[in-house]
Structures are given as structure tokens and as C-alpha cells.
Design an enzyme around this catalytic site. Structure first.
Site, PDB file in Angstrom:
ATOM      1  N   ASP A 174      -2.835   2.533  -6.086  1.00 25.93           N
ATOM      2  CA  ASP A 174      -1.825   2.509  -5.183  1.00 25.93           C
ATOM      3  C   ASP A 174      -1.520   1.185  -4.187  1.00 25.93           C
ATOM      4  O   ASP A 174      -1.065   1.251  -3.206  1.00 25.93           O
ATOM      5  CB  ASP A 174      -1.831   3.701  -4.430  1.00 25.93           C
ATOM      6  CG  ASP A 174      -3.305   3.605  -3.726  1.00 25.93           C
ATOM      7  OD1 ASP A 174      -4.356   3.025  -4.203  1.00 25.93           O
ATOM      8  OD2 ASP A 174      -3.766   4.548  -2.865  1.00 25.93           O
ATOM      9  N   GLU A 175      -2.459   0.038  -4.750  1.00 20.40           N
ATOM     10  CA  GLU A 175      -2.179  -1.006  -3.902  1.00 20.40           C
ATOM     11  C   GLU A 175      -2.122  -2.318  -4.602  1.00 20.40           C
ATOM     12  O   GLU A 175      -2.561  -2.276  -6.132  1.00 20.40           O
ATOM     13  CB  GLU A 175      -3.810  -1.220  -3.091  1.00 20.40           C
ATOM     14  CG  GLU A 175      -3.976  -0.176  -1.889  1.00 20.40           C
ATOM     15  CD  GLU A 175      -5.378  -0.687  -1.322  1.00 20.40           C
ATOM     16  OE1 GLU A 175      -5.350  -1.727  -0.762  1.00 20.40           O
ATOM     17  OE2 GLU A 175      -6.213   0.317  -1.256  1.00 20.40           O
ATOM     18  N   ASP A 201       0.720  -1.332  -0.110  1.00 19.10           N
ATOM     19  CA  ASP A 201       0.049   0.017  -0.118  1.00 19.10           C
ATOM     20  C   ASP A 201       0.728   1.246   0.108  1.00 19.10           C
ATOM     21  O   ASP A 201       1.553   1.380   0.868  1.00 19.10           O
ATOM     22  CB  ASP A 201      -0.883  -0.086   1.040  1.00 19.10           C
ATOM     23  CG  ASP A 201      -2.073   1.039   1.134  1.00 19.10           C
ATOM     24  OD1 ASP A 201      -2.054   1.759   0.180  1.00 19.10           O
ATOM     25  OD2 ASP A 201      -2.745   0.963   2.117  1.00 19.10           O
TER      26      ASP A 201
END
Length: 625
Positions: free
Chosen positions: A199-200, A108
Site C-alpha cells: 500500500d505504499e 500511501d
């Protein structure tokens, strides 16, 4: 009576604060003055449409809770005991299927959009910033979070909490490029990793760990390219010593004064052992290596969680944010110890509504979720209570969906009010263009287009349409989305449609088998024209016979095949004045796109409605008109 009213108002305020107030379970939100922040939020929103909508939603939740509590009162001791036996039997089965053999990692990126903006503009580094607009924020940096500013908060409320907040507009093109750099690194550890947004991502590094055991030291050695925070201790080249036991270090992008900069003379850097770091072979070392490489390549930090399944891995990645990592050992007791006092709101999938309903039953932690398992099985749907049971036992998925198994792709925008049809259609086309570009990058085509709208009263509507032929281009998606939007514009006429959010989604993706078939259908389309032309020269064979034969032989014919064949059949079999479903052919063809005009666009809804009333024999003809 007055006292009752006060209690009711107090309960109402508590419910609203749960929905709108500070959620101190989020990273960077701990230890804040919750009462002060909630007071500012309530004062900033009271009387607004946002407030009224949240109040309405809260009242609906309260009604659900009231019905649930009434049902609870009717449950007998005997029913509860019986439920306990049934649920415990299921627990035994679930325990037997517990899988601790996989090593799942959740990566993350820390305050991703904000971190990218701070990296690219050093002047923002020491300021509280958020990314988004006055209508809605997408993220905030950790300086802003100290004021209670968070993602999914309207910008005007954030400004009340932090008057000197800098709001930076979104730049998805830039974030996408950085995300691609991160993904290139992740793919080296698990080629089938599962991205979740920009973003993950989830990785299964089980196979990588086995291979890594045989790797020589040089294959696990990496050289410093930036003045990384990880490089603080120059005298120790053992990476493990540069982290504390939980793998936590301060994030340069979020806290440190000495923002890491690219070396002005990279060619002069000494590629020596002193300027390198060697990572070990354990899961913790692999994840430290991944995070190190991400920081070296992008100057951004990532947090990570390591666990036997995806649910636990995601919760672990939140434990030592920002720029930290945490691992749950692959042991049953370690899993249960981790969950014991964990607040239910920390669990992925448990939002503010579920939290409030469970709180009404006295359930605040995951261990209490397990203790009340029998009661929950009597109050909630089977899908819900079984999910609660899985959570309380720490059971989750170990399967990562590959790109080809992706269910949908979407894009949406939040903005100040848009209330003209022209601007709404323009925005809709823009969203379709962005979505088409992403679909084509992934080589995806889908058959269902969904339009999402949020009006100025914060009410959300979704409308979907499934088409015969898969779509992926801007024009194809927009052709469907504009009709869905047109329906909504018509539904409130003569008043304008007032919206503050629009989104477009494509789903129902083609399988590999269907993609291959569609390639063949192009050839089929070209052939069909030649064959029909050839049949015109054969008086002994009717086009009706041809159409029937080909329909039976190719039941999955493409949209274009059917359209062409249907039109050809119609032109041969109907005279100019012959009627279909009560309408003459001349009437139907006079204005095939007749409908409500909107900003130069037309819809064929009126034709579609007429088509429904046609004789079954000619329905396909009417559809393609």
C-alpha cells in the site's frame, strides 16, 4: 515510603500507556477521549500475557533511561562545549551537502485493506471495521479509528473499545491484485519507483516533470470512468479548483454516503471535453493526476507527500490524510519551518521506545532535537545521534532502491495459539509456499533463511541459517526453515512450543552477475557426472587429482558440483570399514538423517554435530551426508 510507591506506580502506568495506549499522532485518531480509551485498554489487558510482556519491556526501557540520566549527570560544562563545537562543524558540512534538486513523492493508500473490503462489500461502508483477527489487526477504517481502534492492536482489545466492530479476515490475494493495478499507474511516472509493501511507494518524478513541460494538453487530459468525488463540481474542468489548497478531499470509501460505483453503461459515456479533466505541469498537479487515476481505476483513494527527500515525503503524506496531499517547497527554510513544531513521533523510524527516551530529556519536537544536538552526541551512539541530527535538519535520502537492490522478502502470520509440532510444521510450509511464489514472481533467490517466532508471552525470537546454494522454491526454503523450527521445538522439550506468530524471510539475494553464474552451474553439474565417469576409465589419473584441480579452477562451484564431487571422492578413497573422525563409514551411513522425529519430519542436526568433530580433510563429506 507509600508516596514513593505511588510515584513509582504512576510512572509505570505512564510508561505502559505510552506503549499500549492511544497514539493520537496517527491519522484519524485526533480529538478522541484519550483518557477514556486508555482506561479501557488497560482494563482489557491487565493480567494478560500481553500486559505482562509490555510491562517487562517498559521496565527494560526504564533501566536504559536510568543509565542515560546517570551518564548525563556526569557530563561537565567543558565536555558539552567541546561537543557543541564538533557537532556544529558537522552541521556546516551537512548543510553544504543539502540536496533540494529532487522531487520525491510518497504515495500511501488510505486504510488500504479496509478500503478494499468496503469497496467489495458496500454493507461494510458505514460500519466500523478492522481487517485481521482477534489476535492482531492489520488496519482499521476511519469509523473504527474514532473509537481508538488501530493497526497492530489485538482484536480482543479492539472489541472492548468498539463492541460493534466488524473484523474481516485478511485476503492477501485480493489486496495483491489491487496493489498491482496501482503499481502499473506509478510505473508510468517513475519506472524505478520503490514499493514499500502493498500500500505504499516512493517515486522520483524529477525527470517526469522535465519531460512534462513539453507535453500538449491532450496528453494531460483524462476522462472520468467513475462517479468520482473529484467530479463533484461538474461546471469546472480545472482539476486544481476541485481540491482545497492542500489537495484534500473527502474519501468516498471512508466517509461519503455516495460510494462511487462503476458506470452501468460505460460505452454510453460521452468522451467529451466536458467529461474530462486536464492536469497541469507542476509537481502538485502530477500528484493530483496520479491520485485521480488510482481512484478511477480502483475506486480507492490515496494520500501523498511531495518533498526533496524520502523522509520528508513520508511525513508529508500523513499531513492531509485521508485522500489529501501536501508539499514542502524545495527551499531550506520551508523544510525547517515544516519541522519546527513537528512531534518526534511523526518521524519515520522514531518509535515508542526512542520517543520515551527523548521525552526523558525534555525533547518532544524536531526543533528541540536540534537544540539538544550536543547533549545527544554524548548520550547516544554515533549512528543514533547523527540520525537525530539529520532528522532535525530535514536531511534524507533521495536514492530509491530498485527491485534488484531489494534486501529481503518475508511473510508472517499472527494467530491464536498453536502448540502442536504438526500444525507448526504445516504453517511453516504454507508460509514457505507463499514466500516462494512472491520470490519467483520477482525472479529473486537468496542464501539466508530466517524464521521469526513470537510465543504466547509475546517474546520474539529470530533464527537464521545461511546455505551454500541460493533458495527460491517452496521445498528449498522449507528444508532450511523446518530445521530452524525443529531447533526451537527441541529447546523447550518436553514442553510444547507455544506460539502466536510465525514468519519466514529470505535475504542475501543474488546479484545479476551471480544469477548468470548460477545458470552456467547447471551445465557444470551435468558435465561433472560425465567427466567423473570418463576419469574412471583413466587409471593414470586419480579422482583426488581431479577434485583438487577442479576446486582450484572453480572456487565458486555450485552446491551441486561440490556435493557430487565430494561424494565421488569419498566413494573412491574410503574403504567400508575406514574411520572418519572416530566413526566408521558404516556407522555414518547407517542412518544419515538420524535425529528427533517431529510429525513425520526428521532433522540432520546430530549428523551436523558429528561433522564438526571430523578431521578437516573429510569435513565436506560429513556436511553433505
Amino acid at each position: 515510603m507509600d508516596d514513593m510507591k505511588k510515584v513509582g506506580n504512576s510512572s509505570c502506568n505512564d510508561g505502559l500507556l505510552l506503549r499500549m495506549g492511544l497514539n493520537d499522532n496517527k491519522a484519524g485518531m485526533q480529538g478522541l477521549d484519550k483518557e477514556k480509551i486508555n482506561k479501557i485498554i488497560m482494563e482489557a489487558t491487565k493480567g494478560s500475557r500481553f500486559y505482562e510482556n509490555e510491562l517487562k519491556k517498559d521496565q527494560q526501557v526504564n533501566q536504559r533511561i536510568e543509565r542515560m540520566m546517570q551518564l548525563k549527570e556526569k557530563i561537565t560544562t567543558q565536555q558539552l562545549l567541546k561537543a557543541q563545537l564538533q557537532v556544529d562543524k558537522l552541521v556546516i558540512e551537512l548543510e553544504q551537502s543539502r540536496n533540494l534538486s529532487n522531487t520525491i513523492v510518497h504515495i500511501d493508500m488510505d486504510a488500504f485493506y479496509a478500503a478494499v473490503e468496503m469497496r467489495d462489500n458496500p454493507e461494510l461502508k458505514e460500519k466500523p471495521i478492522a481487517v485481521g483477527s482477534m489476535s492482531m489487526l492489520s488496519t482499521s477504517n476511519y469509523h473504527a479509528r474514532r473509537f481508538g481502534v488501530r493497526a497492530a492492536m489485538p482484536g480482543f482489545i479492539a472489541k472492548k473499545l468498539c463492541p460493534h466492530l466488524t473484523i474481516v479476515p485478511l485476503n492477501f490475494e485480493k489486496y495483491g491484485k489491487v496493489s498491482k493495478e496501482v503499481r502499473e499507474i506509478l510505473a508510468e511516472y517513475d519506472p524505478n519507483f520503490m514499493p514499500m509493501g502493498l500500500d505504499e511507494a516512493y517515486l522520483n518524478i524529477t525527470e517526469h516533470l522535465e519531460e512534462r513541460l513539453n507535453w500538449p494538453e491532450d496528453k494531460r487530459r483524462f476522462f472520468f470512468k467513475t462517479e468520482s468525488t473529484i467530479e463533484k463540481d461538474k461546471g469546472d474542468v480545472n482539476m486544481s479548483a476541485k481540491f482545497n489548497e492542500d489537495g484534500y478531499s473527502s474519501s468516498p470509501m471512508l466517509f461519503e454516503d455516495n460510494t462511487p460505483l462503476m458506470d452501468d453503461h460505460p460505452q454510453q459515456r460521452d468522451q467529451s471535453v466536458e467529461n474530462s479533466v486536464v492536469f497541469g505541469t507542476s509537481a502538485e498537479e502530477v500528484v493530483k493526476e496520479i491520485r485521480f487515476r488510482i481512484e478511477q481505476k480502483t475506486q480507492l483513494t490515496a494520500s501523498a507527500g511531495i518533498a526533496p527527500n524520502t523522509m520528508l515525503a513520508k511525513m508529508c503524506s500523513d499531513r492531509n490524510k485521508p485522500n489529501g496531499q501536501y508539499r514542502i517547497a524545495p527551499e531550506r527554510q520551508a523544510v525547517l519551518d515544516f519541522l519546527k513544531d513537528l512531534p518526534i513521533r511523526k518521524v519515520p523510524g522514531i518509535g515508542k521506545v526512542t520517543e520515551k527516551m527523548l521525552k526523558a530529556l525534555g525533547i518532544v519536537t524536531c526543533s528541540e532535537l536540534y537544540q539538544q544536538r550536543a547533549l545527544l552526541s554524548l548520550l547516544f551512539s554515533e549512528a543514533s545521534w547523527r540520525n537525530f541530527l539529520d532528522i532535525s535538519l530535514g536531511l534524507g535520502s533521495t536514492h530509491l532502491e530498485k527491485d534488484g537492490e531489494r534486501k529481503s522478502m518475508s511473510t508472517e502470520r499472527t494467530f491464536s495459539e498453536i502448540n502442536t509440532a504438526e500444525n507448526q510444521y504445516s504453517l511453516c510450509r504454507e508460509l514457505c509456499r507463499d514466500l516462494a511464489q512472491e520470490l519467483q514472481k520477482e525472479g529473486l533467490k537468496g542464501k539466508t533463511v530466517t524464521l521469526k517466532l513470537k510465543n504466547v508471552n509475546f517474546e520474539v525470537k529470530t533464527r537464521a541459517s545461511t546455505v551454500l546454494s541460493s533458495v527460491s522454491t517452496e521445498e528449498e526454503i522449507f528444508a532450511v526453515a523446518k530445521d530452524l523450527l525443529g531447533t526451537e521445538i527441541d529447546s523447550v522439550a518436553p514442553h510444547p512450543l507455544r506460539i502466536r506468530l510465525m514468519g519466514v524471510r529470505v535475504s542475501g539475494f543474488l546479484s545479476e552477475e551471480e544469477k548468470k553464474y548460477q545458470q552456467k552451474s547447471i551445465t557444470s553439474f551435468l558435465k561433472s557426472g560425465k567427466e567423473i565417469g570418463f576419469l574412471r576409465l583413466q587409471p593414470g589419473k586419480s579422482n583426488q587429482e581431479y577434485f583438487t584441480k577442479n576446486s582450484e579452477a572453480s572456487p565458486r562451484g555450485s552446491f551441486f558440483d561440490k556435493k557430487r564431487a565430494a561424494r565421488q571422492l569419498n566413494s573412491e578413497n574410503l574403504s567400508p570399514n575406514e574411520t572418519v573422525g572416530g566413526l566408521s563409514r558404516g556407522q555414518q551411513c547407517a542412518n544419515p538423517s538420524q535425529g528427533t522425529k517431529r510429525s513425520g519430519l526428521t532433522t540432520s542436526q546430530s549428523v551436523s554435530k558429528k561433522a564438526k568433530s571430523c578431521n578437516t580433510k573429510h569435513t565436506i563429506e560429513m556436511f553433505f551426508k
